[in-house]
Design a protein around this motif. Structure first.
Motif, PDB file in Angstrom:
ATOM      1  N   ASP A  63      33.218   1.008 -46.731  1.00  0.00           N
ATOM      2  CA  ASP A  63      33.287   0.936 -45.274  1.00  0.00           C
ATOM      3  C   ASP A  63      31.887   0.765 -44.693  1.00  0.00           C
ATOM      4  O   ASP A  63      30.971   1.516 -45.014  1.00  0.00           O
ATOM      5  CB  ASP A  63      33.944   2.198 -44.710  1.00  0.00           C
ATOM      6  CG  ASP A  63      34.286   2.057 -43.238  1.00  0.00           C
ATOM      7  OD1 ASP A  63      34.708   0.960 -42.817  1.00  0.00           O
ATOM      8  OD2 ASP A  63      34.109   3.043 -42.498  1.00  0.00           O
ATOM      9  N   THR A  95      37.796  -2.518 -48.438  1.00  0.00           N
ATOM     10  CA  THR A  95      38.045  -1.170 -47.928  1.00  0.00           C
ATOM     11  C   THR A  95      39.553  -0.986 -47.793  1.00  0.00           C
ATOM     12  O   THR A  95      40.297  -1.974 -47.711  1.00  0.00           O
ATOM     13  CB  THR A  95      37.400  -0.959 -46.550  1.00  0.00           C
ATOM     14  OG1 THR A  95      38.049  -1.807 -45.601  1.00  0.00           O
ATOM     15  CG2 THR A  95      35.906  -1.237 -46.576  1.00  0.00           C
ATOM     16  N   GLN A  97      41.103  -0.167 -45.170  1.00  0.00           N
ATOM     17  CA  GLN A  97      41.481  -0.775 -43.898  1.00  0.00           C
ATOM     18  C   GLN A  97      41.670  -2.286 -44.020  1.00  0.00           C
ATOM     19  O   GLN A  97      42.595  -2.846 -43.428  1.00  0.00           O
ATOM     20  CB  GLN A  97      40.414  -0.480 -42.815  1.00  0.00           C
ATOM     21  CG  GLN A  97      40.272   0.973 -42.469  1.00  0.00           C
ATOM     22  CD  GLN A  97      39.373   1.752 -43.465  1.00  0.00           C
ATOM     23  OE1 GLN A  97      38.799   1.208 -44.401  1.00  0.00           O
ATOM     24  NE2 GLN A  97      39.292   3.060 -43.260  1.00  0.00           N
ATOM     25  N   GLU A  98      40.816  -2.939 -44.790  1.00  0.00           N
ATOM     26  CA  GLU A  98      40.945  -4.382 -44.988  1.00  0.00           C
ATOM     27  C   GLU A  98      42.236  -4.719 -45.720  1.00  0.00           C
ATOM     28  O   GLU A  98      42.895  -5.706 -45.407  1.00  0.00           O
ATOM     29  CB  GLU A  98      39.747  -4.924 -45.757  1.00  0.00           C
ATOM     30  CG  GLU A  98      38.470  -4.890 -44.959  1.00  0.00           C
ATOM     31  CD  GLU A  98      37.230  -5.166 -45.788  1.00  0.00           C
ATOM     32  OE1 GLU A  98      36.229  -5.579 -45.198  1.00  0.00           O
ATOM     33  OE2 GLU A  98      37.255  -4.941 -47.025  1.00  0.00           O
ATOM     34  N   ALA A 100      45.009  -2.877 -45.677  1.00  0.00           N
ATOM     35  CA  ALA A 100      46.118  -2.588 -44.763  1.00  0.00           C
ATOM     36  C   ALA A 100      46.294  -3.701 -43.737  1.00  0.00           C
ATOM     37  O   ALA A 100      47.420  -4.037 -43.364  1.00  0.00           O
ATOM     38  CB  ALA A 100      45.886  -1.247 -44.055  1.00  0.00           C
ATOM     39  N   GLN A 101      45.204  -4.333 -43.296  1.00  0.00           N
ATOM     40  CA  GLN A 101      45.277  -5.404 -42.306  1.00  0.00           C
ATOM     41  C   GLN A 101      45.920  -6.650 -42.874  1.00  0.00           C
ATOM     42  O   GLN A 101      46.518  -7.442 -42.149  1.00  0.00           O
ATOM     43  CB  GLN A 101      43.880  -5.766 -41.800  1.00  0.00           C
ATOM     44  CG  GLN A 101      43.256  -4.735 -40.918  1.00  0.00           C
ATOM     45  CD  GLN A 101      41.807  -5.054 -40.577  1.00  0.00           C
ATOM     46  OE1 GLN A 101      41.233  -6.025 -41.074  1.00  0.00           O
ATOM     47  NE2 GLN A 101      41.206  -4.228 -39.744  1.00  0.00           N
TER      48      GLN A 101
END
Length: 103
Positions: A63, A95, A97-98, A100-101
């Motif tokens: 991150d 990451t 988050q990447e 999940a996106q």
């Protein structure tokens, strides 16, 4: 037997997995040995194999880090392997988050 001697008995992929999970706290880690695709290359001749790997790693430690820094983090975690015959890595470092996106 020394710890290094015992460590040498484990496959490079297992050693890499252990290091990356502990150092980078990987939540997803896929390691693929593609050494057979490079048989006959100068860096592979005379080695016992396990020289080329594809690594896909997801870590919260990435991150805020750019791609170069992420790769450097992986190389730093695998410094011992790189000094003992690991020749090449193909790295995909994301990451959580990447990931999940992109779902």
């Amino acid at each position: 037997m020394t710890s290094r001697g015992a460590n040498a008995l484990l496959s490079r992929a297992i050693r890499m997995e252990t290091k990356l999970k502990s150092v980078l706290e990987a939540s997803v880690l896929e390691i693929e040995d593609v050494s057979h695709q490079h048989a006959g290359h100068a860096a592979v001749k005379g080695s016992e194999g396990e020289t080329h790997f594809n690594v896909r790693i997801v870590s919260p430690n990435f991150d805020g880090q750019n791609l170069v820094k992420r790769h450097r983090m992986v190389y730093d975690a695998l410094a011992d392997e790189l000094q003992s015959g690991l020749h090449a890595l193909s790295i995909v470092a994301k990451t959580p988050q990447e990931v999940a996106q992109n779902k």
